[in-house]
Design a protein around this motif. Structure first.
Motif, PDB file in Angstrom:
ATOM      1  N   THR A 102      76.143  28.151 -21.957  1.00 41.58           N
ATOM      2  CA  THR A 102      75.309  29.303 -22.661  1.00 41.58           C
ATOM      3  C   THR A 102      73.661  29.050 -22.588  1.00 41.58           C
ATOM      4  OG1 THR A 102      75.559  28.033 -24.732  1.00 41.58           O
ATOM      5  CG2 THR A 102      77.296  29.631 -24.147  1.00 41.58           C
ATOM      6  N   ILE A 103      73.472  28.032 -22.297  1.00 43.75           N
ATOM      7  CA  ILE A 103      71.799  27.716 -22.208  1.00 43.75           C
ATOM      8  C   ILE A 103      71.073  28.668 -21.103  1.00 43.75           C
ATOM      9  CG2 ILE A 103      72.022  26.012 -20.359  1.00 43.75           C
ATOM     10  CD1 ILE A 103      69.824  24.358 -21.970  1.00 43.75           C
ATOM     11  N   ASN A 104      71.512  28.995 -20.221  1.00 44.03           N
ATOM     12  CA  ASN A 104      71.056  29.977 -19.322  1.00 44.03           C
ATOM     13  C   ASN A 104      70.588  31.301 -19.999  1.00 44.03           C
ATOM     14  OD1 ASN A 104      70.421  28.148 -17.140  1.00 44.03           O
ATOM     15  ND2 ASN A 104      72.410  28.609 -16.179  1.00 44.03           N
ATOM     16  N   SER A 105      71.975  31.722 -20.805  1.00 42.11           N
ATOM     17  CA  SER A 105      71.895  33.252 -21.445  1.00 42.11           C
ATOM     18  C   SER A 105      71.004  33.117 -22.699  1.00 42.11           C
ATOM     19  CB  SER A 105      73.424  33.398 -21.838  1.00 42.11           C
ATOM     20  OG  SER A 105      73.792  32.432 -22.573  1.00 42.11           O
ATOM     21  N   ASP A 106      70.922  31.931 -23.130  1.00 46.48           N
ATOM     22  CA  ASP A 106      69.885  31.992 -24.246  1.00 46.48           C
ATOM     23  C   ASP A 106      68.499  31.860 -23.876  1.00 46.48           C
ATOM     24  OD1 ASP A 106      72.221  31.376 -25.853  1.00 46.48           O
ATOM     25  OD2 ASP A 106      72.057  29.461 -26.175  1.00 46.48           O
ATOM     26  N   LEU A 107      68.325  31.164 -23.040  1.00 45.56           N
ATOM     27  CA  LEU A 107      66.965  31.249 -22.428  1.00 45.56           C
ATOM     28  C   LEU A 107      66.807  32.644 -21.946  1.00 45.56           C
ATOM     29  CD1 LEU A 107      66.554  28.092 -20.343  1.00 45.56           C
ATOM     30  CD2 LEU A 107      65.476  28.545 -22.394  1.00 45.56           C
ATOM     31  N   ALA A 108      67.526  33.418 -21.596  1.00 49.23           N
ATOM     32  CA  ALA A 108      67.305  34.813 -21.009  1.00 49.23           C
ATOM     33  C   ALA A 108      66.863  35.627 -22.226  1.00 49.23           C
ATOM     34  CB  ALA A 108      68.456  35.353 -19.963  1.00 49.23           C
ATOM     35  N   GLY A 109      67.870  35.535 -23.228  1.00 50.96           N
ATOM     36  CA  GLY A 109      67.775  36.308 -24.341  1.00 50.96           C
ATOM     37  C   GLY A 109      66.333  36.187 -25.272  1.00 50.96           C
ATOM     38  N   MET A 155      64.999  43.499 -33.719  1.00 50.64           N
ATOM     39  CA  MET A 155      64.910  42.806 -32.426  1.00 50.64           C
ATOM     40  C   MET A 155      65.047  41.327 -33.129  1.00 50.64           C
ATOM     41  SD  MET A 155      61.294  44.388 -31.428  1.00 50.64           S
ATOM     42  CE  MET A 155      60.724  43.018 -30.346  1.00 50.64           C
ATOM     43  N   LYS A 156      64.524  41.195 -34.265  1.00 46.86           N
ATOM     44  CA  LYS A 156      64.686  39.554 -34.663  1.00 46.86           C
ATOM     45  C   LYS A 156      66.216  39.253 -34.991  1.00 46.86           C
ATOM     46  CE  LYS A 156      62.061  38.045 -37.836  1.00 46.86           C
ATOM     47  NZ  LYS A 156      61.072  38.049 -38.955  1.00 46.86           N
ATOM     48  N   ALA A 157      66.769  40.240 -35.462  1.00 41.88           N
ATOM     49  CA  ALA A 157      68.365  40.121 -35.739  1.00 41.88           C
ATOM     50  C   ALA A 157      69.246  39.700 -34.523  1.00 41.88           C
ATOM     51  CB  ALA A 157      68.982  41.384 -36.285  1.00 41.88           C
ATOM     52  N   GLU A 158      68.852  40.408 -33.235  1.00 42.15           N
ATOM     53  CA  GLU A 158      69.396  40.229 -31.875  1.00 42.15           C
ATOM     54  C   GLU A 158      69.116  38.931 -31.398  1.00 42.15           C
ATOM     55  OE1 GLU A 158      71.550  41.989 -30.650  1.00 42.15           O
ATOM     56  OE2 GLU A 158      71.588  43.746 -32.204  1.00 42.15           O
ATOM     57  N   VAL A 159      67.768  38.325 -31.312  1.00 39.03           N
ATOM     58  CA  VAL A 159      67.498  37.139 -31.223  1.00 39.03           C
ATOM     59  C   VAL A 159      68.020  36.008 -31.863  1.00 39.03           C
ATOM     60  CG1 VAL A 159      65.257  36.754 -32.196  1.00 39.03           C
ATOM     61  CG2 VAL A 159      65.545  35.841 -29.975  1.00 39.03           C
ATOM     62  N   ALA A 160      68.315  36.252 -33.226  1.00 38.67           N
ATOM     63  CA  ALA A 160      68.956  35.139 -34.164  1.00 38.67           C
ATOM     64  C   ALA A 160      70.381  35.006 -33.629  1.00 38.67           C
ATOM     65  CB  ALA A 160      68.804  35.699 -35.352  1.00 38.67           C
ATOM     66  N   LYS A 161      71.154  36.005 -33.062  1.00 41.04           N
ATOM     67  CA  LYS A 161      72.426  35.502 -32.604  1.00 41.04           C
ATOM     68  C   LYS A 161      72.332  34.694 -31.415  1.00 41.04           C
ATOM     69  CE  LYS A 161      73.881  40.202 -33.999  1.00 41.04           C
ATOM     70  NZ  LYS A 161      74.552  41.486 -33.797  1.00 41.04           N
ATOM     71  N   VAL A 162      71.014  34.557 -30.728  1.00 34.79           N
ATOM     72  CA  VAL A 162      71.153  33.873 -29.326  1.00 34.79           C
ATOM     73  C   VAL A 162      70.584  32.599 -29.826  1.00 34.79           C
ATOM     74  CG1 VAL A 162      70.051  33.580 -27.251  1.00 34.79           C
ATOM     75  CG2 VAL A 162      70.627  35.881 -28.124  1.00 34.79           C
ATOM     76  N   ASP A 163      69.740  32.593 -30.583  1.00 39.48           N
ATOM     77  CA  ASP A 163      69.279  31.029 -30.907  1.00 39.48           C
ATOM     78  C   ASP A 163      68.365  31.285 -32.378  1.00 39.48           C
ATOM     79  OD1 ASP A 163      68.120  28.740 -31.052  1.00 39.48           O
ATOM     80  OD2 ASP A 163      67.032  28.577 -28.943  1.00 39.48           O
ATOM     81  N   VAL A 164      69.023  30.870 -33.286  1.00 40.91           N
ATOM     82  CA  VAL A 164      68.634  31.107 -34.738  1.00 40.91           C
ATOM     83  C   VAL A 164      67.403  30.006 -34.825  1.00 40.91           C
ATOM     84  CG1 VAL A 164      70.078  29.401 -35.759  1.00 40.91           C
ATOM     85  CG2 VAL A 164      69.169  31.518 -37.047  1.00 40.91           C
ATOM     86  N   PHE A 165      67.637  28.872 -34.208  1.00 41.00           N
ATOM     87  CA  PHE A 165      66.459  27.743 -34.654  1.00 41.00           C
ATOM     88  C   PHE A 165      65.061  28.398 -33.875  1.00 41.00           C
ATOM     89  CE2 PHE A 165      70.324  25.055 -34.871  1.00 41.00           C
ATOM     90  CZ  PHE A 165      69.879  24.497 -36.132  1.00 41.00           C
ATOM     91  N   TYR A 166      65.210  28.970 -32.774  1.00 44.86           N
ATOM     92  CA  TYR A 166      64.012  29.355 -32.224  1.00 44.86           C
ATOM     93  C   TYR A 166      63.328  30.564 -33.050  1.00 44.86           C
ATOM     94  CZ  TYR A 166      61.351  32.730 -29.217  1.00 44.86           C
ATOM     95  OH  TYR A 166      60.304  33.781 -28.770  1.00 44.86           O
TER      96      TYR A 166
END
Length: 362
Positions: free
Chosen positions: A139-146, A198-209
């Motif tokens: 999942t790391i590649n998809s997280d970086l893309a998100g 937008m923040k809600a969507e990226v929180a699903k990808v990487d909440v720590f980010y």
């Protein structure tokens, strides 16, 4: 001898008098040989035209006409100069914003490169024998893309916010009607709502980010609270920009500030409790035989609550802005949104200046 007839007879005899029938021939000669230009009707018409040509115009009317022409010419010059000054001012603002945007993009790109380097190192480390049962390497590649997609969208959001703030400022200066101003205020509020989505969507990808605030500038991160700004501090910053306020408005804003602080305290306490529970879960059985799968799995379940905390914090921010706009008049709400946009813009500019400061290496 002294009678008139006798005198005429003497004059006729001396050749000094002609009979009256000669005068008739002179009259005929005069009538035949007279110049047609001297016709009486033409003389009359010429006199009339001369009268019109040299018609008297009062001195006051001439002076008034000249002053009106000079005033009109001066107004045109002043308008042209004002338009040139306004165009130059807007050009300077656009240039300044463009330079700041470039600098901000450069800093964000550097930060993103650092995160990508860390992610690559982590991916290499995981692929060299560490347990990947949780699907990190997949999942790391998809997280970086998100994350990269969010970075681009947030950059566009900042540009659009600057444009909306300029529209609001111009509308306030032009004294437009409340109906037109309300449309601009609602559009600006919706723009912030888009950011929360937008923040809600990226929180699903990487909440720590999202929690770390890397997507924001350094000065903005200094005031970071659960992935964004603290609503009660927002009210403190804006109140001085929207005065004078009525007694009822002061009371309503005070109540809104108090309710916001209570909600902030509740969320902060929940975050502290979550951190404590996570620390306990990760630390459990740390002296065992290396079997830490069960504590990590429990910690992963608790981390799902972190996304909920961000959602609640953004909801509080959104509701505070909506309630504030209802308490204020349309023009006060527009001024508040302009002040809010300028506040964040100054924080970003401060971050740029801080990053570009000369460092003493001695």
């Amino acid at each position: 001898m002294n009678s008139p007839l006798a005198q005429l007879a003497v004059l006729e005899g001396l050749g000094m008098y002609e009979p009256l029938d000669h005068f008739g021939s002179w009259g005929e000669a005069f009538r035949v040989s007279r110049n047609p230009i001297m016709d009486a009707s033409m003389i009359v018409r010429e006199d009339v035209s001369l009268d019109k040509k040299f018609e008297y115009i009062p001195h006051e009317s001439v002076e008034s006409s000249r002053s009106d022409q000079e005033a009109s010419k001066n107004d045109k010059v002043r308008r042209r100069l004002a338009q040139n000054r306004e165009a130059a001012r807007k050009s300077r603002l656009r240039k300044k914003a463009y330079v700041q945007q470039l600098e901000s993009s450069r800093l964000k790109l550097a930060q993103l490169e650092q995160e990508l380097d860390k992610a690559r190192q982590q991916g290499i480390y995981l692929s060299n024998g560490i347990d990947t049962g949780y699907g990190f390497s997949r999942t790391i590649n998809s997280d970086l893309a998100g994350v990269a997609s969010f970075e681009m969208e947030y950059g566009h959001w900042v540009e659009e916010q600057h444009r909306k703030i300029c529209e609001l400022r111009s509308a306030l200066q032009a004294q437009v009607g409340d109906a037109e101003l309300r449309i601009l205020v609602d559009n600006s509020l919706k723009h912030y709502q888009d950011l929360f989505g937008m923040k809600a969507e990226v929180a699903k990808v990487d909440v720590f980010y999202l929690m770390s605030g890397i997507w924001r500038t350094s000065a903005e991160r200094f005031f970071q609270w659960i992935g964004g700004f603290r609503p009660s501090e927002l009210l403190n910053v804006l109140q001085s920009q929207i005065e004078p306020l009525t007694d009822q408005q002061l009371l309503d804003l005070g109540n809104l500030r108090q309710s916001s602080r209570q909600a902030e305290d509740a969320l902060s306490q929940g975050m502290e409790k979550l951190q404590q529970n996570l620390a306990n879960e990760v630390a459990a059985n740390q002296f065992g035989a290396g079997n830490f799968g069960s504590p990590i799995a429990a910690a992963m379940e608790k981390l799902e609550a972190l996304e909920n905390f961000i959602s609640q914090a953004d909801h509080l921010r959104q509701q505070t802005m909506r309630h504030m706009s209802r308490i204020l008049t349309t023009r006060q709400a527009a001024r508040a949104l302009v002040a809010l946009g300028e506040y964040f813009h100054r924080l970003r500019a401060l971050s740029t200046l801080w990053a570009a400061r000369p460092c003493d290496t001695t």
